[in-house]
Design a protein around this motif. Sequence first.
Motif, PDB file in Angstrom:
ATOM      1  N   LYS A 115       0.848  -1.194   0.000  1.00 49.58           N
ATOM      2  CA  LYS A 115       0.000   0.000   0.000  1.00 49.58           C
ATOM      3  C   LYS A 115       0.880   1.239   0.000  1.00 49.58           C
ATOM      4  O   LYS A 115       1.884   1.300   0.719  1.00 49.58           O
ATOM      5  N   GLY A 116       0.499   2.233  -0.803  1.00 49.72           N
ATOM      6  CA  GLY A 116       1.271   3.463  -0.833  1.00 49.72           C
ATOM      7  C   GLY A 116       0.481   4.608  -1.428  1.00 49.72           C
ATOM      8  O   GLY A 116      -0.511   4.410  -2.118  1.00 49.72           O
ATOM      9  N   ASP A 117       0.959   5.814  -1.149  1.00 52.96           N
ATOM     10  CA  ASP A 117       0.337   6.986  -1.753  1.00 52.96           C
ATOM     11  C   ASP A 117       1.372   7.845  -2.454  1.00 52.96           C
ATOM     12  O   ASP A 117       1.098   8.977  -2.831  1.00 52.96           O
ATOM     13  N   GLY A 118       2.554   7.279  -2.669  1.00 57.63           N
ATOM     14  CA  GLY A 118       3.626   8.033  -3.310  1.00 57.63           C
ATOM     15  C   GLY A 118       4.125   7.419  -4.597  1.00 57.63           C
ATOM     16  O   GLY A 118       5.280   7.581  -4.964  1.00 57.63           O
ATOM     17  N   GLY A 119       3.252   6.722  -5.299  1.00 55.74           N
ATOM     18  CA  GLY A 119       3.650   6.170  -6.588  1.00 55.74           C
ATOM     19  C   GLY A 119       3.569   7.241  -7.668  1.00 55.74           C
ATOM     20  O   GLY A 119       2.901   8.259  -7.509  1.00 55.74           O
TER      21      GLY A 119
END
Length: 135
Positions: A83-87
């Motif tokens: 999970k990430g929000d910086g791709g």
Amino acid sequence: MKRILVSIALLAIAVSPVLARQTNRQSKTEAGLAKLAPSDRFQQVCDIELMERLRRAGQPYNKPDSVIAYALGDPAISGDVLKGDGGAFRSGGMWYQYSFTCSATPDRMKVITLDYKVGQAVPRGEWDAHGLSIH
């Protein structure tokens, strides 16, 4: 009836090289992924899946040529979920931020689910700071 069978046979002969190339490409991709460390493989299979989904979704991001799950921030792994929000991905010469949740098989070879949301374009002035200029 004979014409139908001949038509089916000719179609099968015409299609088989295309299917063989596709299968060969998939085999090479899987062989390359198998050589990576599991955490790197996890990011790669999620990146590949995102790229395919963007292509299939059509405009405005239908020509992605690079996807980096960790470009603007490190994703987190919890079990079989990344999970990430910086791709960031590049399409049409511009970089766009995205957030995602990706689950994969325990061997990290196949994506089970991928949810993503495309954010804003990454300003050109920030590309160097995130290493996007070299991709």
